[in-house]
Structure formats: C-alpha cells, structure tokens
Design a protein around this motif. Sequence first.
Motif, mmCIF file in Angstrom:
data_model
loop_
_atom_site.group_PDB
_atom_site.id
_atom_site.type_symbol
_atom_site.label_atom_id
_atom_site.label_comp_id
_atom_site.label_asym_id
_atom_site.label_seq_id
_atom_site.Cartn_x
_atom_site.Cartn_y
_atom_site.Cartn_z
ATOM 1 N N MET A 1 0.838 -1.188 0.000
ATOM 2 C CA MET A 1 0.000 0.000 0.000
ATOM 3 C C MET A 1 0.877 1.242 0.000
ATOM 4 S SD MET A 1 -3.365 0.138 2.271
ATOM 5 C CE MET A 1 -3.905 -1.370 2.995
ATOM 6 N N ALA A 2 0.323 2.303 -0.542
ATOM 7 C CA ALA A 2 1.042 3.574 -0.608
ATOM 8 C C ALA A 2 0.491 4.548 0.426
ATOM 9 C CB ALA A 2 0.919 4.147 -2.010
ATOM 10 N N VAL A 3 0.333 4.079 1.658
ATOM 11 C CA VAL A 3 -0.214 4.914 2.719
ATOM 12 C C VAL A 3 0.840 5.933 3.138
ATOM 13 C CG1 VAL A 3 -1.049 4.924 5.097
ATOM 14 C CG2 VAL A 3 -1.717 3.082 3.549
ATOM 15 N N VAL A 49 -3.172 0.011 -8.335
ATOM 16 C CA VAL A 49 -3.549 -0.796 -9.499
ATOM 17 C C VAL A 49 -3.875 -2.220 -9.068
ATOM 18 C CG1 VAL A 49 -2.219 0.542 -11.184
ATOM 19 C CG2 VAL A 49 -1.137 -1.363 -10.008
ATOM 20 N N GLY A 50 -4.642 -2.873 -9.914
ATOM 21 C CA GLY A 50 -4.908 -4.296 -9.752
ATOM 22 C C GLY A 50 -5.523 -4.700 -8.428
ATOM 23 N N GLU A 51 -5.018 -5.789 -7.876
ATOM 24 C CA GLU A 51 -5.548 -6.355 -6.637
ATOM 25 C C GLU A 51 -5.413 -5.385 -5.467
ATOM 26 O OE1 GLU A 51 -7.401 -8.417 -3.841
ATOM 27 O OE2 GLU A 51 -7.494 -8.860 -5.981
ATOM 28 N N GLU A 52 -4.339 -4.621 -5.456
ATOM 29 C CA GLU A 52 -4.147 -3.645 -4.372
ATOM 30 C C GLU A 52 -5.281 -2.618 -4.366
ATOM 31 O OE1 GLU A 52 -0.472 -1.210 -2.391
ATOM 32 O OE2 GLU A 52 -0.502 -1.344 -4.568
ATOM 33 N N ARG A 53 -5.637 -2.123 -5.542
ATOM 34 C CA ARG A 53 -6.739 -1.158 -5.653
ATOM 35 C C ARG A 53 -8.063 -1.820 -5.252
ATOM 36 N NH1 ARG A 53 -7.596 2.567 -10.890
ATOM 37 N NH2 ARG A 53 -8.748 4.213 -9.855
ATOM 38 N N ASP A 54 -8.295 -3.034 -5.718
ATOM 39 C CA ASP A 54 -9.527 -3.754 -5.380
ATOM 40 C C ASP A 54 -9.646 -3.949 -3.870
ATOM 41 O OD1 ASP A 54 -10.023 -3.916 -8.105
ATOM 42 O OD2 ASP A 54 -9.353 -6.006 -8.268
ATOM 43 N N ARG A 58 -12.540 -2.359 -1.367
ATOM 44 C CA ARG A 58 -13.363 -3.168 -0.456
ATOM 45 C C ARG A 58 -13.349 -2.562 0.948
ATOM 46 N NH1 ARG A 58 -11.134 -7.390 -3.638
ATOM 47 N NH2 ARG A 58 -9.509 -7.825 -2.085
ATOM 48 N N GLU A 59 -12.187 -2.060 1.379
ATOM 49 C CA GLU A 59 -12.092 -1.388 2.678
ATOM 50 C C GLU A 59 -12.975 -0.140 2.708
ATOM 51 O OE1 GLU A 59 -7.991 -0.438 3.491
ATOM 52 O OE2 GLU A 59 -7.365 -2.523 3.250
ATOM 53 N N ILE A 62 -16.728 -0.811 3.072
ATOM 54 C CA ILE A 62 -17.207 -1.212 4.394
ATOM 55 C C ILE A 62 -17.847 -0.015 5.083
ATOM 56 C CG2 ILE A 62 -16.449 -1.866 6.730
ATOM 57 C CD1 ILE A 62 -14.292 -3.622 5.316
ATOM 58 N N PHE A 63 -17.221 1.147 4.953
ATOM 59 C CA PHE A 63 -17.701 2.363 5.598
ATOM 60 C C PHE A 63 -18.549 3.226 4.681
ATOM 61 C CE2 PHE A 63 -13.858 1.176 7.891
ATOM 62 C CZ PHE A 63 -14.333 1.204 9.195
ATOM 63 N N ASN A 64 -18.385 3.069 3.384
ATOM 64 C CA ASN A 64 -19.038 3.910 2.400
ATOM 65 C C ASN A 64 -19.442 3.042 1.205
ATOM 66 O OD1 ASN A 64 -19.716 5.757 0.451
ATOM 67 N ND2 ASN A 64 -17.698 6.660 0.297
ATOM 68 N N PRO A 65 -20.609 2.389 1.287
ATOM 69 C CA PRO A 65 -21.024 1.470 0.221
ATOM 70 C C PRO A 65 -21.069 2.083 -1.185
ATOM 71 C CG PRO A 65 -22.405 1.191 2.145
ATOM 72 C CD PRO A 65 -21.550 2.399 2.398
ATOM 73 N N SER A 66 -21.248 3.399 -1.276
ATOM 74 C CA SER A 66 -21.293 4.033 -2.600
ATOM 75 C C SER A 66 -19.898 4.191 -3.204
ATOM 76 C CB SER A 66 -21.978 5.398 -2.514
ATOM 77 O OG SER A 66 -21.158 6.314 -1.808
ATOM 78 N N GLY A 67 -18.858 4.078 -2.355
ATOM 79 C CA GLY A 67 -17.490 4.166 -2.855
ATOM 80 C C GLY A 67 -17.068 5.552 -3.280
ATOM 81 N N GLY A 68 -17.699 6.595 -2.731
ATOM 82 C CA GLY A 68 -17.350 7.971 -3.091
ATOM 83 C C GLY A 68 -16.153 8.488 -2.312
#
Length: 93
Positions: A1-3, A49-54, A58-59, A62-68
């Motif tokens: 992750m690029a946190v 990108v890829g699986e990391e972005r997916d 998903r995280e 959990i808190f924001n179902p709309s993904g905004g």
Amino acid sequence: MAVKHVEGSNKKHNVFLYALSTCVWCKKTRSLLEEMGACYDYEYVDLLVGEERDKVMREVEIFNPSGGFPTIVINKEQAIVGFKPEEIKAALE
C-alpha cells in the motif's frame, strides 16, 4: 500500500483518509485536517492498481457502500463521506 502519514498535534483520534489524487474535495479535506492539526494517514486510491486497488476499495465500501471520495474513517468506526467541514471538526474535537 502507498499509505502516507501526516504528523499533527491532535492525536486524539485514529484518522484515515481515502482520497483521489485529482479530487478537489479530497484536497480541501486534507487542507482542513492539516489546519486542524490532525494526525492522519491517507491513501490515493486512484494511484493503486490491480488487486491492491480492489482490496482498498473493499475497505472503503465497508464504511461507504457508494465508494465515493473523500472518505474519512475515524477510529475505525465512524465515516464521513464528502467534504463536510463542520462534521469533520465536530468529530475530531
């Protein structure tokens, strides 16, 4: 992750910002957090990108179902979606 971590004087809360690098509201949210002296971590989801972005999306969902964006997660239990200065200030007092 690029946190990335931003050190601040207000360490009362665990704050994580999911943002987009090109989002004006995300930049305003970061500026507000910094003005408030909040200690927080953030990640630009659009730069992943890829699986990391997916996985990160998903995280977010959990808190924001709309993904905004921006999505701020406070203490891993409360989420604020969008640039809502008064709500952010109240949550981080």
